[in-house]
Design an enzyme around this catalytic site. Structure first.
Site, PDB file in Angstrom:
ATOM      1  N   ASP A 108       0.974  -1.370   0.006  1.00  0.00           N
ATOM      2  CA  ASP A 108      -0.126   0.046   0.056  1.00  0.00           C
ATOM      3  C   ASP A 108       0.736   1.220   0.035  1.00  0.00           C
ATOM      4  OD1 ASP A 108      -2.468  -1.784   0.174  1.00  0.00           O
ATOM      5  OD2 ASP A 108      -1.737  -1.861   2.497  1.00  0.00           O
TER       6      ASP A 108
ATOM      7  N   HIS B 227      -4.325  -1.645  -5.801  1.00  0.00           N
ATOM      8  CA  HIS B 227      -3.674  -0.428  -5.967  1.00  0.00           C
ATOM      9  C   HIS B 227      -4.623   0.478  -6.672  1.00  0.00           C
ATOM     10  CE1 HIS B 227      -2.332  -3.488  -8.987  1.00  0.00           C
ATOM     11  NE2 HIS B 227      -2.742  -2.531  -9.854  1.00  0.00           N
TER      12      HIS B 227
END
Length: 428
Positions: free
Chosen positions: A13, A41
């Protein structure tokens, strides 16, 4: 012949989607080399935000060929959902290539993932429940199903039968669940194979030919260094190799064709799921970072655990990946803090450690040794030159660079595509 590997340098992340999209507009191919739809993503283009899980970020760039490599485990149902969602928004997905050697996530992998995690109770790993681990386990146990198996009914039936022989015993006798039907599963996979077939190719051949012709290939890793099955915080890891070496095994491209390795790091650290996290913040500080950074998982929606920047982790990532550049993201999130702590080393049972403990008991016992730097109040989202950043902000970035042992070439200053400061080009 530039081959550029882009990896996460923390626990995931980090903003790889934005970094990939930044480079992806200038490359010919973007190839995912590991993981599956457990990797989330987000790519922001103008007012449009695209949440991707399985597709490479380069799918958004119309002049780029997106590739799913042999190291990825592919859930066809999820892939088609993602394709349909993008095409309904005007994104052309016909350019996608899927490796004929990639392994398939079958419906029974998802079932096993969920029942196993529940069975483990307090010993759970914290998986996403999407069948990633069981699919990779089948790959290693040599009972996996690959993409090209979906195009031969008799062969596929035999492979499903072999794979389910032991799994059904476990489901019935250990987990008190009904067995999974071989014929139904085979029929379902054959139908999925029909739709998948137009995208299937020998992607190793395609990528090697492209590199030999002088084209640029970006190798995109899912998850991140600290989740690597070999180099991460085992056992709280994913089932593949998100580190730079995985780019070669996950695409069939040799290491001599890699010219750049770019690591993406947040200006702080987050983690989802179980496992040790030395700089983790609790209470108001952690809540503040989570709120400022909108730290909720793209794939799971779970709130991310938040902590201060950990230079030990970044030095380790630079080491195991051979990083040439760092993309530092979400620097803007720290705006407004009077003082910003950053971890420079660990105290492990009374001993200072500047390196990453490989013994997980030691890592779990590691306490961060902090130094503090002054913060800034100015809005930096519209700054495009490093020298125009507030002096204290520049000092913070320079200190992270010094501690990480790798140059910071790009800085993310906000969520939009143009919220960046580019110090060095990422493409030779």
């Amino acid at each position: 012949m530039p081959g550029i590997v882009l990896i996460g340098a923390q626990w995931g992340d980090e903003g790889k989607g934005k970094a990939t999209d930044l480079i992806g507009t200038k490359v010919d191919y973007v190839a995912r080399f590991n993981g599956g739809n457990n990797a989330g993503h987000t790519v922001v283009v103008g007012d449009e935000s695209y949440a991707l899980h399985l597709l490479p970020s380069g799918i958004i760039s119309p002049n780029t060929t997106p590739v799913i490599g042999n190291g990825v485990v592919v859930d066809p149902e999820v892939l088609f959902q993602e394709i349909d969602g993008l095409e309904s928004r005007g994104v052309d997905c016909s350019r996608l290539l899927v490796s004929e050697s990639a392994h398939i996530i079958a419906p029974y992998h998802r079932v096993l993932d969920k029942v196993t995690e529940r069975f483990l109770g307090k010993h759970k790993i914290g998986t996403t429940g999407r069948g990633i681990g069981p699919a990779y386990a089948d790959k290693i146990n040599r009972v996996g199903i690959r993409v090209h198996d979906l195009f031969n009914a008799e062969h596929l039936h035999d492979k499903v039968e072999a794979s389910l022989h032991q799994k059904n015993q476990m489901l019935v006798k250990l987990y008190n669940r009904r067995p999974i039907d071989v014929d139904e599963t085979t029929d379902e996979l054959l139908k999925l194979g029909e739709r998948l077939k137009p995208y299937v190719a020998n992607t190793s051949l395609v990528l090697n030919k492209a590199l030999d012709e002088g084209k640029t290939v970006l190798f995109e890793g899912g998850q991140a260094t600290m989740l690597d099955v070999d180099h991460g915080t085992y056992p709280f890891v994913t089932s593949s190799n998100p580190t730079a070496g995985g780019a070669c095994t996950g695409t069939g491209v040799g290491p001599t064709k890699i010219t750049r390795v770019v690591g993406v790091s947040k200006a702080y650290v987050t983690r989802v799921g179980e496992g040790p996290f030395p700089t983790e913040l609790f209470g108001e500080e952690g809540e503040w970072l989570r709120a400022q950074g909108h730290e909720y998982g793209v794939t799971t929606g779970r709130p991310r655990r938040c902590g201060w920047f950990d230079a030990v982790v970044n030095r380790y990532a630079a080491q195991v990946n051979g990083l040439t550049d760092i993309v530092l993201t979400k620097l803007d999130v720290l705006t407004g803090l009077k003082e910003i702590p950053l971890c420079v080393a660990y105290d492990v049972n009374g001993e200072r450690r500047d390196d990453m403990p490989t013994d997980q008991a030691e890592f779990a016992a590691a306490k961060p040794i902090y130094e503090s730097m002054p913060g800034w109040d100015e809005d930096i989202s519209q700054v495009h030159d490093f020298n125009d950043l507030p002096k204290t902000c520049q000092d913070y970035v320079k200190r992270l660079e010094e501690l990480s042992g790798c140059r910071i070439s790009v800085i993310g200053t906000g969520p939009q595509r143009d919220h960046i400061i580019q110090i060095n080009s990422l493409i030779d």
